[in-house]
Design a protein around this motif. Structure first.
Motif, PDB file in Angstrom:
ATOM      1  N   ASN A 168      15.294  10.208  21.978  1.00 51.39           N
ATOM      2  CA  ASN A 168      16.323  11.185  22.325  1.00 51.39           C
ATOM      3  C   ASN A 168      16.100  11.626  23.766  1.00 51.39           C
ATOM      4  N   ALA A 169      17.130  11.484  24.594  1.00 49.99           N
ATOM      5  CA  ALA A 169      17.000  11.807  26.017  1.00 49.99           C
ATOM      6  C   ALA A 169      17.094  13.296  26.290  1.00 49.99           C
ATOM      7  N   SER A 170      17.406  14.098  25.272  1.00 51.82           N
ATOM      8  CA  SER A 170      17.497  15.563  25.412  1.00 51.82           C
ATOM      9  C   SER A 170      18.464  15.990  26.515  1.00 51.82           C
ATOM     10  N   GLY A 171      19.511  15.180  26.712  1.00 50.38           N
ATOM     11  CA  GLY A 171      20.531  15.530  27.687  1.00 50.38           C
ATOM     12  C   GLY A 171      20.139  15.285  29.127  1.00 50.38           C
ATOM     13  N   ASP A 172      18.985  14.705  29.360  1.00 49.99           N
ATOM     14  CA  ASP A 172      18.492  14.455  30.722  1.00 49.99           C
ATOM     15  C   ASP A 172      18.799  13.010  31.110  1.00 49.99           C
ATOM     16  N   THR A 173      19.764  12.823  31.975  1.00 47.45           N
ATOM     17  CA  THR A 173      20.165  11.472  32.375  1.00 47.45           C
ATOM     18  C   THR A 173      19.035  10.727  33.084  1.00 47.45           C
ATOM     19  N   ALA A 174      18.084  11.468  33.659  1.00 47.42           N
ATOM     20  CA  ALA A 174      16.962  10.825  34.340  1.00 47.42           C
ATOM     21  C   ALA A 174      16.082  10.061  33.357  1.00 47.42           C
ATOM     22  N   ASN A 175      16.158  10.432  32.071  1.00 51.30           N
ATOM     23  CA  ASN A 175      15.345   9.763  31.060  1.00 51.30           C
ATOM     24  C   ASN A 175      15.982   8.471  30.540  1.00 51.30           C
ATOM     25  N   LEU A 176      17.253   8.297  30.797  1.00 52.83           N
ATOM     26  CA  LEU A 176      17.989   7.221  30.137  1.00 52.83           C
ATOM     27  C   LEU A 176      17.536   5.817  30.542  1.00 52.83           C
ATOM     28  N   GLN A 177      17.228   5.610  31.804  1.00 53.90           N
ATOM     29  CA  GLN A 177      16.836   4.278  32.267  1.00 53.90           C
ATOM     30  C   GLN A 177      15.579   3.791  31.558  1.00 53.90           C
ATOM     31  N   SER A 178      14.514   4.583  31.607  1.00 56.51           N
ATOM     32  CA  SER A 178      13.257   4.161  30.988  1.00 56.51           C
ATOM     33  C   SER A 178      13.375   4.075  29.474  1.00 56.51           C
ATOM     34  N   MET A 179      14.101   5.002  28.875  1.00 56.50           N
ATOM     35  CA  MET A 179      14.278   4.979  27.420  1.00 56.50           C
ATOM     36  C   MET A 179      15.096   3.770  26.984  1.00 56.50           C
TER      37      MET A 179
ATOM     38  N   SER B 229      26.300  21.346  33.494  1.00 51.24           N
ATOM     39  CA  SER B 229      25.172  21.460  32.567  1.00 51.24           C
ATOM     40  C   SER B 229      25.343  22.726  31.751  1.00 51.24           C
ATOM     41  N   THR B 230      24.491  22.909  30.760  1.00 48.10           N
ATOM     42  CA  THR B 230      24.575  24.111  29.938  1.00 48.10           C
ATOM     43  C   THR B 230      24.276  25.369  30.758  1.00 48.10           C
ATOM     44  N   ASN B 231      23.598  25.220  31.895  1.00 47.60           N
ATOM     45  CA  ASN B 231      23.280  26.381  32.731  1.00 47.60           C
ATOM     46  C   ASN B 231      24.530  27.020  33.325  1.00 47.60           C
ATOM     47  N   ASP B 232      25.614  26.241  33.410  1.00 47.09           N
ATOM     48  CA  ASP B 232      26.851  26.742  34.011  1.00 47.09           C
ATOM     49  C   ASP B 232      27.741  27.470  33.005  1.00 47.09           C
ATOM     50  N   ILE B 233      27.476  27.273  31.729  1.00 46.87           N
ATOM     51  CA  ILE B 233      28.459  27.669  30.717  1.00 46.87           C
ATOM     52  C   ILE B 233      28.734  29.168  30.689  1.00 46.87           C
TER      53      ILE B 233
ATOM     54  N   ILE C 155      29.251  21.070  25.849  1.00 41.54           N
ATOM     55  CA  ILE C 155      29.847  22.225  25.176  1.00 41.54           C
ATOM     56  C   ILE C 155      29.389  22.277  23.720  1.00 41.54           C
ATOM     57  N   ALA C 156      29.312  21.117  23.082  1.00 41.86           N
ATOM     58  CA  ALA C 156      28.886  21.078  21.680  1.00 41.86           C
ATOM     59  C   ALA C 156      27.477  21.629  21.512  1.00 41.86           C
ATOM     60  N   SER C 157      26.601  21.341  22.476  1.00 43.94           N
ATOM     61  CA  SER C 157      25.212  21.793  22.370  1.00 43.94           C
ATOM     62  C   SER C 157      25.078  23.286  22.645  1.00 43.94           C
TER      63      SER C 157
END
Length: 335
Positions: A73-84, A201-205, A228-230
């Motif tokens: 699970n990338a936890s919403g962090d796109t930086a994790n997607l490549q390696s995962m 990001s969720t920080n803006d919501i 938004i769902a999260s």
């Protein structure tokens, strides 16, 4: 139609029922190895994953017996997607990607092994497939594109005097942008002014949602957006404080803290995707992209009571008609 050579791993479905317990060695030889990459944790995507696992189990594939799972699970962090993505594809024979960013990341690193996606609103727009009916690649899956026209009709039924409607979504998610564009066009065709509010990001919501509800809107319309769902707890609370109904989005978003929607069940969508994987294992062919088999009208009774709304008689036609229409659309998508 894309074809791939089956590995030495053999499906238990092809072998039939085995009466005697299998040895550890036999289990290893006969297991299917499935890698899963989920973009972020929230109710809809979690249900999507659980439905997928339960669907495989119903088809005879059980983790610890003849199913090996590698879940990340990338936890919403796109930086994790490549390696995962590299991890999942290197260690698995079949891959399941949950949500558009995860599916795009997988598609970028794997062009041979069968890949299935789910919770993707616009597979063509996201660059995953060129054609829904004939993907012509190693990737297919299920789309969660919302029935926008029906959801707008629902909004008009709930708030018949609505003149201005706010839409909040993540401008960085391709699926959200596509759904928001459809919603904006449909609302404007209905003579409703649209006020867009975008986040990254969720920080803006908190700030963006606060501005939206204070912008003289009559309702808030949501699409199937992961960000938004999260954060539906916050989004819904801010809307309720302003006495505004939230309409649209997924079933899980509505039950979490929205008001009402007409949409799909992500758990069932996951089971449907599992069925597609089983079909691919058995046939050795990539099959057409599928839409949800069934849609349903969902009402958050607690929030309806808070807003002083009686939605007990709200409908978009009979449940039977809606189910039949959904089945017909699914059949057409598969042809």
């Amino acid at each position: 139609m894309y074809r791939y050579l089956k590995t030495a791993l053999v499906s238990l479905l092809a072998l039939g029922t085995i009466a005697a317990p299998m040895s550890a060695e036999a289990q290893d030889q006969e297991a299917i190895n499935v890698g899963v990459l989920q973009f972020v944790e929230h109710e809809s995507l979690d249900q999507n994953y659980q439905g997928f696992i339960d669907g495989l189990e119903e088809a005879g594939y059980v983790e610890g017996e003849n199913l090996i799972l590698n879940y990340l699970n990338a936890s919403g962090d796109t930086a994790n997607l490549q390696s995962m993505s590299e991890n999942v594809t290197n260690s698995s024979d079949y891959i399941f990607a949950i949500a558009t960013p995860a599916a795009q990341a997988i598609a970028n690193v794997e062009q041979t092994k069968p890949v299935l996606f789910s919770s993707v609103s616009d597979p063509v727009g996201a660059g995953l497939v060129e054609n829904l009916e004939d993907p012509e690649a190693n990737i297919t899956g299920t789309t969660d594109a919302g029935p926008i026209e029906d959801q707008v009709a629902l909004l008009q039924a709930v708030v018949p005097d609505a003149e201005r409607v706010g839409i909040i979504y993540n401008s960085g998610e391709a699926n959200s942008v596509s759904e928001a564009e459809k919603a904006t066009a449909t609302l404007e065709e209905a003579g409703i002014e649209v006020v867009e509010a975008t986040v990254t990001s969720t920080n803006d919501i908190s700030q963006i949602m606060s501005g939206l509800v204070n912008d003289d809107v009559d309702a808030v319309f949501t699409v199937t957006d992961n960000t938004i769902a999260s954060a539906m707890s916050l989004v819904g609370d801010l809307a309720l404080e302003a006495e505004l109904p939230i309409i649209g989005g997924s079933k899980d978003m509505t039950l979490a803290n929205g008001l009402t929607t007409y949409g799909l069940d992500y758990y069932e969508l996951g089971k449907q995707t599992a069925g597609m994987l089983v079909e691919i294992i058995e046939s050795g062919e990539i099959i057409p992209v599928e839409s949800a088999d069934a849609l349903e009208l969902v009402v958050n009774e607690e929030n309806a009571e808070t807003l002083g709304l009686d939605l007990s008689n709200i409908s978009l036609g009979s449940e039977e008609e809606n189910t039949e229409e959904s089945e017909e659309e699914s059949s057409e998508d598969s042809e």
